[in-house]
Design an enzyme around this catalytic site. Structure first.
Site, mmCIF file in Angstrom:
data_model
loop_
_atom_site.group_PDB
_atom_site.id
_atom_site.type_symbol
_atom_site.label_atom_id
_atom_site.label_comp_id
_atom_site.label_asym_id
_atom_site.label_seq_id
_atom_site.Cartn_x
_atom_site.Cartn_y
_atom_site.Cartn_z
ATOM 1 N N GLU A 110 0.846 -1.190 0.000
ATOM 2 C CA GLU A 110 0.000 0.000 0.000
ATOM 3 C C GLU A 110 0.879 1.237 0.000
ATOM 4 O O GLU A 110 2.038 1.180 0.369
ATOM 5 C CB GLU A 110 -0.873 0.042 1.267
ATOM 6 C CG GLU A 110 -1.899 -1.063 1.336
ATOM 7 C CD GLU A 110 -2.502 -1.195 2.727
ATOM 8 O OE1 GLU A 110 -2.602 -0.174 3.434
ATOM 9 O OE2 GLU A 110 -2.852 -2.318 3.098
ATOM 10 N N LYS A 112 2.010 4.717 1.668
ATOM 11 C CA LYS A 112 1.994 5.260 3.020
ATOM 12 C C LYS A 112 1.579 6.721 2.910
ATOM 13 O O LYS A 112 2.318 7.549 2.371
ATOM 14 C CB LYS A 112 3.374 5.133 3.666
ATOM 15 C CG LYS A 112 3.397 5.533 5.120
ATOM 16 C CD LYS A 112 4.727 5.143 5.756
ATOM 17 C CE LYS A 112 4.701 5.304 7.260
ATOM 18 N NZ LYS A 112 4.605 6.696 7.671
ATOM 19 N N ASP A 114 0.739 10.439 4.030
ATOM 20 C CA ASP A 114 1.366 11.300 5.015
ATOM 21 C C ASP A 114 0.364 12.324 5.540
ATOM 22 O O ASP A 114 0.110 13.341 4.926
ATOM 23 C CB ASP A 114 2.556 12.012 4.348
ATOM 24 C CG ASP A 114 3.566 12.448 5.371
ATOM 25 O OD1 ASP A 114 3.448 12.034 6.545
ATOM 26 O OD2 ASP A 114 4.475 13.208 5.009
ATOM 27 N N TYR A 221 -7.092 2.219 5.559
ATOM 28 C CA TYR A 221 -6.175 1.118 5.276
ATOM 29 C C TYR A 221 -6.258 -0.074 6.221
ATOM 30 O O TYR A 221 -5.527 -1.040 6.041
ATOM 31 C CB TYR A 221 -4.726 1.620 5.227
ATOM 32 C CG TYR A 221 -4.286 2.359 6.484
ATOM 33 C CD1 TYR A 221 -4.086 3.729 6.452
ATOM 34 C CD2 TYR A 221 -4.090 1.691 7.679
ATOM 35 C CE1 TYR A 221 -3.699 4.424 7.581
ATOM 36 C CE2 TYR A 221 -3.700 2.370 8.815
ATOM 37 C CZ TYR A 221 -3.510 3.728 8.768
ATOM 38 O OH TYR A 221 -3.132 4.402 9.888
ATOM 39 N N LYS A 308 10.511 3.711 3.475
ATOM 40 C CA LYS A 308 10.465 5.165 3.263
ATOM 41 C C LYS A 308 11.204 5.551 1.991
ATOM 42 O O LYS A 308 12.346 5.150 1.797
ATOM 43 C CB LYS A 308 11.128 5.872 4.448
ATOM 44 C CG LYS A 308 10.381 5.697 5.757
ATOM 45 C CD LYS A 308 9.441 6.863 5.982
ATOM 46 C CE LYS A 308 8.856 6.778 7.366
ATOM 47 N NZ LYS A 308 8.680 7.992 8.054
ATOM 48 N N CYS A 402 14.859 46.730 10.625
ATOM 49 C CA CYS A 402 14.370 46.531 9.259
ATOM 50 C C CYS A 402 15.489 46.779 8.252
ATOM 51 O O CYS A 402 16.164 47.806 8.315
ATOM 52 C CB CYS A 402 13.201 47.479 9.003
ATOM 53 S SG CYS A 402 12.609 47.413 7.306
ATOM 54 N N CYS A 405 14.341 50.187 6.275
ATOM 55 C CA CYS A 405 14.141 51.512 6.877
ATOM 56 C C CYS A 405 14.813 51.623 8.240
ATOM 57 O O CYS A 405 14.729 52.650 8.891
ATOM 58 C CB CYS A 405 12.650 51.826 6.998
ATOM 59 S SG CYS A 405 11.839 50.897 8.307
ATOM 60 N N CYS A 420 8.186 44.849 10.725
ATOM 61 C CA CYS A 420 8.669 46.219 10.777
ATOM 62 C C CYS A 420 7.448 47.091 11.058
ATOM 63 O O CYS A 420 6.504 47.108 10.274
ATOM 64 C CB CYS A 420 9.300 46.623 9.442
ATOM 65 S SG CYS A 420 9.570 48.401 9.347
ATOM 66 N N CYS A 426 8.207 52.855 5.727
ATOM 67 C CA CYS A 426 9.049 51.768 5.241
ATOM 68 C C CYS A 426 8.741 51.515 3.768
ATOM 69 O O CYS A 426 7.619 51.165 3.416
ATOM 70 C CB CYS A 426 8.791 50.526 6.088
ATOM 71 S SG CYS A 426 9.818 49.128 5.654
#
Ligand code: AMP
Ligand code: ZN
Length: 664
Positions: A110, A112, A114, A221, A308, A402, A405, A420, A426
């Site tokens: 099957e 897997k 996630d 499953y 995996k 920042c 600025c 910021c 800015c």
């Protein structure tokens, strides 16, 4: 027919249609017809509360709020899986297995999935409970949330056992995930990181109506319980499918390890074509009797093992970290990498998300880092290769000011991102806000593009969007690549935008968390900008779909004197800061919840007029035909491919006249 019989019949029909749509992907009626039946059932149930059933299809929309999830023991423990990473690991596993049992072994292979695992209990064919995995011995009761996932049957069909648990994975397919993120980005929220975390986070949302809106799916499953009436894993998958569950067809029954390897090799390549995330393959001994003989270790079954896939990964050097400032002031750190090929493309940059991420991975400039590409568009750095770290490297110090600025950054309690706060001074914020203001879904100013906005700001000609309306042709002509004609167009386009309706002006203002939909809601509710500006927090929260976060953001926006001043100027320039008198008269709820496509050329109304009519009556205009379409209003010359698609999906097509009668 008695009322009860009518209700039962509608429930059965709707269950069947949900199944056709969400499990089989082959609907047999249009969404519009579905909605009509659903409404019929809702009305009957409302009139006859004595026939209430928590598993009625009307309950799919959620609504139950759960403050604390109750912890409940699993009747049968939920084990984890042993992992393997190579074919040799699998060969070893087979050798171990063969020592413990006699006879031939078949395997079910099957995918897997996630996501987040779930165990759902059915009694007499009715969904009674759904628990998260928790620690394997006990999990959280998330039944209310699970019931909103439409591919999960609330009621089974066929010859199911009287009581059993079924296990599976709740996943968020890429398409839905990306769409959720687009919507978040649009309203200035940070996008979700990956589908898996978002899926598992969704299960723990307190408001099940919120869960109902997320495009989650459940892939099953495993059957667990006594007297299941099945002898093998493969058979149990087939049975579950017959009872109405969504069980991916990829599962394959094989009789040798070589065939297992073939399955793995196939899906290692083709997993990229799947609509959801997979991180491997699960191999299970097929015979349940053999499974029983094999039993469990302390943590996992001996009869199953996960293989995996290797994520596509490369290592490369981190040359530098730069910081971007978004239109809302959010700071995003970006890794500049030594260019390297990964999954067929050249990667030069990777997202670093935020300060926590940099600290957690201890990423430093000059490091060799591992870069991986998952389902997301931008690759991510998953780890540092510490063996290659230079002796003189120093921990990364996150910026405190920042980059544009030089204002000191702030980070609100509970937020991952630094901001910021220099809202008015800015540059990337100023430019970003004006670019948003002129964008297509906002003021849609013809003849003015994002680049020109930057030029205008840099030339000192504008510093906020209200300045646009005082620009003169003489001022813009000296700009780079600005011919006489384009200058005319620009000024003309700005002038024309004063007719854009209030809801879009409101969206254009760029108030954080106020996206298109929220702007529509607010404009309908408050009808003008002053009423909105003066609304109290409580009052705002009482508006449909407006939460605390949006309410606070709206109040903050109007608290700024500068913003109030800008809005006063917009008013003077003649922008629509209230809904029109006509709009006021015309608003109804007649098309609430419907998604409508307009196609072709019409006799009495223009397309835009039609679209406006739909929205004024509470409906939604959608540009393409899909299963979500309630009906299509077709004029002359509706495209043949559109018509074909509509017929294939069984979507109702009506004329302009029929539509006008409907909303009369
Ligand atoms: P792990 O969390 O790495 O121990 O892997 C075990 C988890 O894989 C299980 O708890 C399931 O949630 C998940 N899983 C995904 N697909 C399958 C599958 N086809 N069969 C069994 N488990 C699966
Ligand atoms: Zn700044």
């Amino acid at each position: 027919m008695s009322i009860k019989q009518q209700i039962d019949q509608l429930r059965n029909e709707l269950n069947e249609h949900n199944y056709n749509y969400y499990v089989l992907d082959t609907p047999t009626i249009s969404d519009f017809e579905f909605d009509i039946k659903l409404k019929e059932l809702k009305d009957l149930e409302a009139k006859h509360p004595e026939f209430f059933d928590a598993n009625s299809p009307t309950q799919r929309v959620g609504g139950e709020i759960i403050k604390n999830f109750e912890t409940i023991p699993h009747e049968f423990r939920m084990y984890s899986l042993d992992n393997s990473y190579s074919k040799d690991d699998l060969k070893d596993w087979e050798i171990r297995t063969k020592k413990l049992i006699d006879g031939d072994i078949k395997y079910t292979c099957e995918l897997k999935y996630d996501g987040a695992s779930i165990s759902i209990t059915y009694e007499n064919g009715i969904l009674v409970r759904a628990l998260t995995r928790g620690d394997g011995f006990q999990g959280d009761n998330v039944t209310a949330n699970i019931k909103t996932i439409k591919s999960i049957p609330l009621k089974l069909k066929g010859d199911f056992p009287s009581k059993f648990d079924i296990r599976g994975e709740i996943v968020l397919p890429f398409e839905g995930f990306n769409k959720m993120n687009e919507e978040r980005i649009e309203i200035g929220e940070e996008p979700y990181r990956n589908p898996r975390n978002t899926a598992s986070g969704s299960l723990k949302l307190q408001d099940s109506a919120e869960v109902a809106k997320r495009p989650l799916e459940c892939l099953l499953y495993n059957l667990t319980g006594a007297n299941l009436g099945v002898k093998t894993q493969f058979e149990s998958l087939e049975k579950a499918r017959q009872w109405g569950f969504k069980v991916p067809k990829a599962a394959k029954l094989v009789s040798s390890l070589d065939e297992v390897f073939e399955f793995i090799d196939y899906w290692d390549v083709h997993r990229h074509d799947l609509p959801f995330e997979t991180d491997g393959v699960v191999i299970k001994v097929n015979s349940l009797q053999q499974q029983e003989e094999l039993g469990y270790t302390a943590k996992s079954p001996r009869w199953a093992i996960a293989y995996k896939f290797k994520a596509e990964q490369v290592s490369t050097k981190l040359n530098s970290i730069s910081y971007q400032v978004g239109r809302t002031g959010a700071i995003t750190p970006v890794a500049n990498l030594e260019p390297v090929e990964l999954a067929g493309t050249i990667v030069k940059r990777a997202s670093l998300h935020n300060a926590d991420q940099i600290e957690k991975l201890d990423i430093r400039v000059g490091d060799e880092v591992f870069v991986e590409k998952g389902g997301e568009i931008i690759p991510k750095i998953i780890a540092v290769d510490f063996s290659k770290r230079l002796p003189d490297s120093k921990p990364t110090e996150y910026i405190t000011h920042c980059p544009e600025c030089h204002t000191e950054l702030v980070r609100q309690e509970g937020e991952a991102q630094h901001y910021c706060p220099n809202y008015n001074g800015c540059k990337p914020q100023i430019i970003g806000r004006i670019q948003h203001f002129i964008s297509r879904k906002a003021m849609d100013i013809e003849g003015l593009g994002g680049e020109t906005v930057t030029l205008l700001v840099n030339a000192g000609l504008i510093s906020n969007y209200s300045d646009l309306y005082e620009l003169t042709k003489e001022q813009v002509i000296p700009l780079e690549r600005m011919a006489e004609k384009s200058a005319d167009n620009l000024i003309e386009g700005i002038k024309k935008s004063i007719n854009i309706p209030f809801e879009r002006v409101l969206y254009a203002l760029g108030i954080r968390y106020v996206g298109e939909t929220v702007a529509k809601k607010l404009s309908k509710h408050y009808k003008n900008v002053d009423a909105l500006a003066n609304a109290s927090q409580d009052d705002l929260i009482n508006v449909d779909e407006i939460g605390v976060k949006i309410a606070e953001s709206v109040q903050e926006f109007f608290k700024s004197e500068k913003n109030v001043l800008i809005i006063e100027r917009l008013k003077q320039f003649g922008l629509q800061l209230e809904i029109s008198a006509d709009q006021l008269k015309e608003q109804t709820d007649k098309l609430k919840g419907l998604s409508i496509v307009v196609s072709g050329v019409f006799e009495t109304l223009s397309r835009d007029e039609l679209k406006k009519l739909i929205e004024d009556n509470g409906g939604k205009v959608s540009s393409s035909i899909s299963l979500k379409t309630s009906f299509i209003i077709a004029g002359d010359n509706m495209g043949p491919s559109k018509r074909q698609k509509a017929e294939k999906l069984n979507i109702l097509i009506i004329s302009e006249k029929e539509f006008l009668q409907k909303i009369e």
